[in-house]
Write an enzyme that holds these catalytic residues in place. Structure first.
Site, PDB file in Angstrom:
ATOM      1  N   GLU A   1       0.862  -1.201   0.000  1.00  0.00           N
ATOM      2  CA  GLU A   1       0.000   0.000   0.000  1.00  0.00           C
ATOM      3  C   GLU A   1       0.895   1.246   0.000  1.00  0.00           C
ATOM      4  OE1 GLU A   1      -1.643   0.883   3.895  1.00  0.00           O
ATOM      5  OE2 GLU A   1      -3.398   1.897   3.038  1.00  0.00           O
TER       6      GLU A   1
ATOM      7  N   ASN B   1      -6.778   6.350  -2.002  1.00  0.00           N
ATOM      8  CA  ASN B   1      -5.718   5.394  -1.689  1.00  0.00           C
ATOM      9  C   ASN B   1      -5.956   4.211  -2.628  1.00  0.00           C
ATOM     10  OD1 ASN B   1      -4.012   3.508  -0.545  1.00  0.00           O
ATOM     11  ND2 ASN B   1      -4.494   4.069   1.567  1.00  0.00           N
TER      12      ASN B   1
ATOM     13  N   LYS C   1      -9.370   2.222  -2.107  1.00  0.00           N
ATOM     14  CA  LYS C   1      -9.645   1.751  -0.739  1.00  0.00           C
ATOM     15  C   LYS C   1     -10.996   2.252  -0.227  1.00  0.00           C
ATOM     16  CE  LYS C   1      -7.157   1.633   3.724  1.00  0.00           C
ATOM     17  NZ  LYS C   1      -5.873   2.055   4.333  1.00  0.00           N
TER      18      LYS C   1
ATOM     19  N   GLU D   1      -5.947   9.201   7.436  1.00  0.00           N
ATOM     20  CA  GLU D   1      -6.445   8.771   6.107  1.00  0.00           C
ATOM     21  C   GLU D   1      -7.781   9.423   5.776  1.00  0.00           C
ATOM     22  OE1 GLU D   1      -5.863   4.860   4.424  1.00  0.00           O
ATOM     23  OE2 GLU D   1      -4.925   4.264   6.305  1.00  0.00           O
TER      24      GLU D   1
ATOM     25  N   CYS E   1      -5.094  -2.765   2.942  1.00  0.00           N
ATOM     26  CA  CYS E   1      -4.825  -2.632   4.375  1.00  0.00           C
ATOM     27  C   CYS E   1      -6.049  -2.813   5.255  1.00  0.00           C
ATOM     28  CB  CYS E   1      -4.107  -1.320   4.670  1.00  0.00           C
ATOM     29  SG  CYS E   1      -3.436  -1.329   6.354  1.00  0.00           S
TER      30      CYS E   1
ATOM     31  N   ASN F   1       0.080  -0.814   5.633  1.00  0.00           N
ATOM     32  CA  ASN F   1       0.971  -0.018   6.490  1.00  0.00           C
ATOM     33  C   ASN F   1       0.293  -0.019   7.853  1.00  0.00           C
ATOM     34  OD1 ASN F   1       3.034   2.160   4.878  1.00  0.00           O
ATOM     35  ND2 ASN F   1       1.391   1.305   3.638  1.00  0.00           N
TER      36      ASN F   1
END
Ligand code: CDT
Length: 310
Positions: free
Chosen positions: A47, A107, A124, A143, A169, A194
């Site tokens: 990622e 993302n 994502k 995020e 993730c 991550n």
């Protein structure tokens, strides 16, 4: 026809804030070359594979934020990776921060075919963390500040003789992610992560528990959907912030068959027999025979848990 995919999970060690895209891409190419030497079909990168995990930094200047994003893919910096993969005839999955021409930020992960052409894109869906600076946390996870939730659902692609899906993730912690992919017959799920080694809101939740939660999510997702699952970390200490390792390949029975030994750039390889997904898909997880959708309405009609009054 054999449906064995030789997969390399290309774990990234830490990327410091000052490291250039060119330097990072050189590291990815080095792993790609090693995977090609071993005759891998697919390399899975992590990622946000091109930069440090920038959502840990609180930024208010949009230009500073946008410097972490890619406007084009391939970009100038990543073109050498695409060219080298095409030369080797190897497919790859890459995660990066995407800034679209009309100003949306995601993302994102892409799947690139052996011919260097884009096969698929995923954005994502489950964005963890928070949108504003939170002084109560030992570090930030912003995020929700820097990305919008993905707008293309959970697609899968017919590629390399199988059905391939991606997630990113935090998505791996949600059974909904896996089932959406499972319902499209997914045979291999590729994801990068991550994950900070410590919970920023619970200091005594350290690396051992975090690794347990990661394994639990991966193994359950793979088993309950009878799919291979490849999870690739970015890990090690980035500017004083530790990220956990735990790159792994999980078989359709939920067993971890290969796992990274370091928190550095490392390749983890396995021959994934896509036909090994058949047994689970045709027996205990034969969705057509066993699912009872008349009882699942809440899953798409509500978000918060609503316990009964008494
Ligand atoms: N990158 C990412 O999604 N990390 C999250 C951290 C959760 S803590 C806010 C994860 O689920 O691993």
């Amino acid at each position: 026809m054999s449906r064995i995919l030789r997969v390399a999970a290309a774990q990234s060690g830490p990327i410091q804030r000052a490291e250039s895209r060119q330097a990072v891409v050189a590291r990815l190419i080095e792993m790609l070359d090693r995977a090609a030497e071993k005759k891998c079909d697919l390399v899975v990168f992590t990622e946000l594979a091109l930069t440090t995990f920038f959502p840990r930094w609180y930024m208010t200047d949009q230009a500073e934020v946008d410097a972490w994003f890619e406007r084009d893919m391939p970009s100038l910096a990543t073109r050498p990776l695409f060219e080298r993969a095409q030369k080797h005839g190897i497919a790859f999955k890459l995660g990066y921060a995407e800034l679209t021409p009309d100003g949306h930020r995601f993302n994102t992960a892409i799947l690139v075919g052996r011919d260097g052409k884009l096969l698929g894109k995923y954005r994502k869906v489950h964005l963890p963390g928070h949108g504003e600076f939170d002084p109560a946390r030992s570090f930030q996870h912003l995020e929700k500040r820097y990305f919008e939730p993905g707008d293309i659902g959970f697609p899968v692609w017919r590629a390399m003789g199988g059905v391939i899906g991606m997630c990113i993730c935090n998505d791996r912690r949600w059974p909904e992610t896996w089932r959406m992919l499972g319902l499209q017959g997914v045979e291999l799920v590729a994801l990068g992560f991550n994950t900070p080694s410590v919970n920023s809101q619970k200091a005594d939740e350290g690396p051992a528990q975090r690794a347990f939660q990661h394994r639990l999510s991966m193994q359950a997702g793979a088993y309950q959907n009878a799919t291979w699952a490849v999870a690739v970390a970015k890990c090690g200490v980035e500017d004083g912030h530790p990220l956990m390792g735990g790159t792994m390949i999980v078989d359709p029975n939920g067993e971890i068959v290969a796992e990274a030994q370091t928190e550095d750039d490392e390749l983890v390889m396995w021959d994934c027999d896509l036909d090994a997904t058949r047994f689970g898909k045709e027996t205990v997880f034969d969705f057509a025979r066993h699912r009872r959708i008349e009882h699942y309405g809440r899953i798409t009609s509500q978000t918060a848990a609503t316990p009964p009054d008494k």
